[in-house]
Write an enzyme that holds these catalytic residues in place. Structure first.
Site, PDB file in Angstrom:
ATOM      1  N   GLY B 277       0.801  -1.228   0.000  1.00  0.00           N
ATOM      2  CA  GLY B 277       0.000   0.000   0.000  1.00  0.00           C
ATOM      3  C   GLY B 277       0.823   1.261   0.000  1.00  0.00           C
ATOM      4  N   SER B 278       0.351   2.249   0.750  1.00  0.00           N
ATOM      5  CA  SER B 278       0.854   3.624   0.636  1.00  0.00           C
ATOM      6  C   SER B 278       2.330   3.801   0.943  1.00  0.00           C
ATOM      7  CB  SER B 278       0.061   4.534   1.566  1.00  0.00           C
ATOM      8  OG  SER B 278      -1.302   4.448   1.262  1.00  0.00           O
ATOM      9  N   VAL B 279       2.965   2.807   1.549  1.00  0.00           N
ATOM     10  CA  VAL B 279       4.404   2.948   1.788  1.00  0.00           C
ATOM     11  C   VAL B 279       5.173   3.015   0.475  1.00  0.00           C
ATOM     12  CG1 VAL B 279       4.585   1.997   4.111  1.00  0.00           C
ATOM     13  CG2 VAL B 279       4.492   0.460   2.171  1.00  0.00           C
ATOM     14  N   PHE B 280       4.501   2.683  -0.633  1.00  0.00           N
ATOM     15  CA  PHE B 280       5.140   2.796  -1.948  1.00  0.00           C
ATOM     16  C   PHE B 280       5.222   4.254  -2.418  1.00  0.00           C
ATOM     17  CE2 PHE B 280       5.387  -1.281  -4.576  1.00  0.00           C
ATOM     18  CZ  PHE B 280       5.514  -2.095  -3.471  1.00  0.00           C
ATOM     19  N   LYS B 281       4.359   5.101  -1.855  1.00  0.00           N
ATOM     20  CA  LYS B 281       4.261   6.459  -2.399  1.00  0.00           C
ATOM     21  C   LYS B 281       5.594   7.208  -2.381  1.00  0.00           C
ATOM     22  CE  LYS B 281      -0.643   6.847  -1.627  1.00  0.00           C
ATOM     23  NZ  LYS B 281      -1.661   7.098  -0.599  1.00  0.00           N
TER      24      LYS B 281
END
Lengths: 247, 564
Positions: B277-281
């Site tokens: 999830g958002s840790v990729f951003k």
């Protein structure tokens, strides 16, 4: 004839003695060697025993066990940011400015001294109190900044450590120092040089450490950090003076 | 007669004298030879002793100290695995002389893992030797000896012992009964640990036992409190790629690995692949900055309306309804704006961005228990847009830790390692981000913690920066389940000079009263990171300092409007 035959007996005896000596030596070596290997095997056994005990101790004192003991009994927690003291200035900020001037005058900086400079500096305690009394109100912050530790027993030996302080004072307010303690200006540089390197050895005695601990606890409960900037700022010249003295 | 006799006497003497002299010389020579021989013998013996006996003696003296399998130590020399001589209790049924019933009853009382009937059957069997207990405690051996049955035999056998029990079990692995490593580092280092030339010196891992213990304790507490399926935590040195701690909950005890639950043996840090999830951003944004797609933090990206792709729409949990700056994108974790950045990047560059941090390869670590990421084969527009915020590409938490290390350490990606690296021997690494991008990312990550979703990850004085990520887990029947999450917090500290990356992932946590019945990373994983950092920071040489921080003042005006 008899001499000749005795000579041969003598030869025989000496060769025999030499052979016996060699044999004895060999025996001696063998015995020593046996002893040595005995000691060596004992060393090995002991090393194995040490290893076993270390293993047992490590297993019994494993971190998960300590963790559970801590959870059940000790309830210790990791130190927080405020409990780390970066330098002497921050440490000095922990002191509570309580009591009157007289109380604070007893607080002195603790330090391990070389001792040689003590006689030269002996008359200084009086000179210092004189300075405190004579420069009553304006001198107060200066006195506070110098007072880190209670060490009444080491009072006479203490004085050289204060030399950097007086130096700082001399820079900021030269007049009162010169008038009250004229002798000090001469002894100061030498004393400062000998005292400076060992000062870090004993910053605090036990009582002050406890006192600081109590203060820290009290402060962490209700924290007014703005109460002490003055002490910190005033203390800075002293530290600088000490560090320049080192080289 | 008398004269005759008198004449012969001197003649005899003359005749005999040379003989006697020769004989004397001969005897003397003999004696000389004998003594010389004896002396030579003694000297020879001495020389022999000096030359040969000494070496033999010292060799026999050293040997017992070399263990049959080398020890494994942590980075500070704390033993993690040792070989000890353990007591073994066995039984030779043929030698039994006592009353079988009585012996069986006493054995059953001592070792209740088998019943009395089983012991009786053992004593009556015609097998040669049966193990009763391996790695028996000395007290038990003493008690068994007191039975007085000669059929019960005791011996000492080398056994692998893990003194810290369950600590770092997934890293260490375990050995089989013959003493060969079958999992973890025991398996990886098998040749090295058994090599006679190196057995004497222990192998050193990069694990720090204290940090590992703190991580395991905090993780276990969180997994229990949140009734999560599992969790994992990694602490990685950003300068060398050394794994300082790697925990996976639930844990197992390698001393009795055979009895452990299969779920516990599963190392989630390297074997579990998740859409995180958002840790990729931050990875997407960093790649976009490198590619020149994001040119300035002040650049605005439209987040006013959901982005439609095919049947789906990409939307935000908390819609902002306006164009937002890059720091705002990360602070509010906007899916829409990230999707637009990913769209601007295009399929090629997005793939390259993830390939740079190794998301298409098996996790770079020594362990054999590691998984391949789920790297999609088709990179259509929907895939590109969703991969930007961490959907569609499933990786292990270790992949993420390595990528975050590269984000904050000045832009060098290094493979993770479990072996200790001597000072100054760290691999050079591969430059994937510029120094400038790395500095910017550090500011962004710090702002997420000070102003954004990562507030609960802050540890006072440690200048933590990080990103939350709450992904929906793929449900058993297919499709995403809204209620079941994988919550991750990837952090680094101290942000003004990053030293360690800390990644904590909670697998399917349940909301509790403490987390306000939320299962997002901010409430589940971030507090674990905060506590781990507060506990281990000083141990890792980072002294908390409330007066220091990374300078984010130039970026704060870009989010100030959102704050008000």
């Amino acid at each position: 004839m008899s001499a000749r035959s005795f000579r041969s007996v003598g030869w025989v005896a000496s060769v025999g003695a030499a052979a016996l000596g060699c044999y004895m030596l060999s025996l001696q070596v063998a015995a020593e060697r046996a002893d040595l290997s005995g000691v060596e095997s004992r060393i090995v056994r002991t090393k194995q025993e040490i290893r076993d005990l270390q293993t047992e101790l490590g297993t019994r004192g494993r971190l998960s066990q300590l963790e559970s003991w801590n959870a059940e009994v000790l309830a210790l927690s990791a130190p927080v940011a405020g409990q780390f003291v970066a330098n002497e200035v921050v440490l000095a900020r922990l002191e509570t400015p309580s009591g009157e001037l007289g109380d604070r005058a007893q607080l002195r900086m603790a330090s391990a001294e070389t001792g040689e400079t003590a006689p030269a500096a002996a008359p200084q305690p009086q000179a210092r109190t004189a300075a405190v009394e004579s420069t009553a109100a304006p001198a107060q912050p200066v006195v506070r900044q110098a007072s880190l530790t209670t060490a009444p027993a080491a009072a006479s030996a203490n004085v050289p450590a204060r030399a950097p302080v007086t130096q700082a004072r001399a820079e900021t307010r030269p007049a009162p120092v010169r008038t009250t303690t004229p002798a000090r200006t001469e002894t100061r540089p030498a004393a400062a040089r000998t005292a400076a390197p060992v000062r870090t050895a004993a910053l605090l005695d036990e009582r002050t450490a406890r006192q600081i601990g109590e203060t820290a606890r009290a402060e962490s409960r209700a924290r007014p950090p703005a109460a002490r900037p003055i002490a910190a700022v005033r203390a800075e010249p002293r530290v600088r003076a000490a560090s320049t003295d080192k080289d | 007669m008398a004269t005759l006799a008198a004449r012969t006497e001197p003649f005899r003497i003359v005749e005999e004298q040379p003989n006697a002299l020769a004989l004397t010389y001969q005897r003397l020579m003999m004696m000389l030879l004998i003594f010389a021989g004896v002396t030579a013998l003694i000297v020879g013996r001495l020389v022999f002793l000096q030359l040969f006996a000494d070496r033999a003696a010292s060799a026999s003296a050293v040997n017992p100290l070399i263990p049959p399998r080398a020890d494994i130590l942590d980075r500070n020399g704390v033993p993690l695995a040792r070989t000890i001589d353990a007591w073994t209790i066995g039984i030779r049924p043929g030698d039994a002389i006592g009353d079988h019933g009585e012996v069986a009853a006493r054995l059953a009382a001592l070792m209740p893992e088998r019943s009395e009937a089983q012991y009786r059957a053992m004593l009556a069997s015609n097998r040669n030797f049966i193990y009763l207990r391996r790695r028996a405690l000395p007290e038990l051996v003493e008690a068994a000896n007191a039975i007085g049955e000669p059929a019960i035999v005791f011996s000492r056998e080398p056994e692998r012992l893990y003194p810290q029990t369950a600590l770092a079990g997934h890293v260490l692995g375990w050995t089989d009964l013959e003493g060969h490593g079958v999992a973890g580092m025991e398996r990886v280092l098998e040749a090295r640990l058994m090599d006679p030339a190196h057995r004497g010196e222990p192998a050193r891992l990069s694990i720090d036992t204290r940090v590992q213990a703190a991580m395991e304790a905090e993780l276990a507490a969180a997994v229990t409190a949140q009734q999560a399926e599992g969790g994992t935590g990694i602490v990685l040195d950003v300068r060398t790629g050394e794994v300082v701690a790697m925990a996976s909950a639930p844990t197992f005890n390698p001393n009795s690995a055979g009895r452990a639950d299969a779920n516990a043996l599963y190392n989630r840090a390297t074997m579990g692949v998740y859409e995180l999830g958002s840790v990729f951003k931050p990875i997407t944004i960093a790649a976009a900055m490198e590619a020149g797609v994001v040119t300035s933090p002040a650049q605005r990206w439209d987040a006013s309306a959901p982005v439609p792709i095919g049947r789906f729409r990409i939307s935000d949990d908390h819609p902002l309804g306006r164009a937002i700056t890059v720091p705002e994108l990360l602070i509010h974790s906007s899916n829409i704006a990230t999707a637009r950045v990913a769209d601007a990047m295009g399929a090629e560059r997005m793939q390259q961005a993830f390939r740079d941090v190794g998301f298409d390869e098996t996790a770079h670590i020594e362990l054999n228990e590691r998984a391949r990421p789920l790297w999609p084969s088709d990179w259509g527009r929907a895939r590109v847009l969703t991969s930007g915020f961490g959907h569609g590409v499933a990786i292990t938490p270790l992949h993420l830790a390595s990528a975050y290390a590269a984000l904050v350490n000045g832009g060098f990606w290094r493979p993770a390692t479990l072996l200790r690296i001597e000072d100054g021997r760290a691999p050079q690494g591969r430059r994937i981000y510029s120094e400038q991008t790395s500095l910017r990312m550090r500011q962004f990550l710090r702002m997420i913690v000070t102003h954004g979703t990562g507030r609960r990850g802050e540890a006072a004085g440690f200048r933590v920066g990080g990103k939350t990520g709450t992904a929906e887990k793929v449900a058993a029947g297919g499709g995403y389940s809204r209620r079941v999450n994988v919550s991750t917090f990837a952090a680094a500290f101290p942000m003004d000079e990053p030293r360690y990356v800390v990644v904590v992932m909670m697998d399917a946590p349940q909301g509790t009263e403490e987390t306000h019945f939320l299962t997002t990373a901010a409430w589940t994983a971030a507090p674990v990171v905060s506590r781990v950092i507060a506990r281990t920071g000083p141990l890792l040489g980072i002294i908390p300092d409330a007066d220091r921080d990374i300078d984010t003042s130039e970026l704060l005006p870009l989010v100030a409007s959102a704050e008000q």
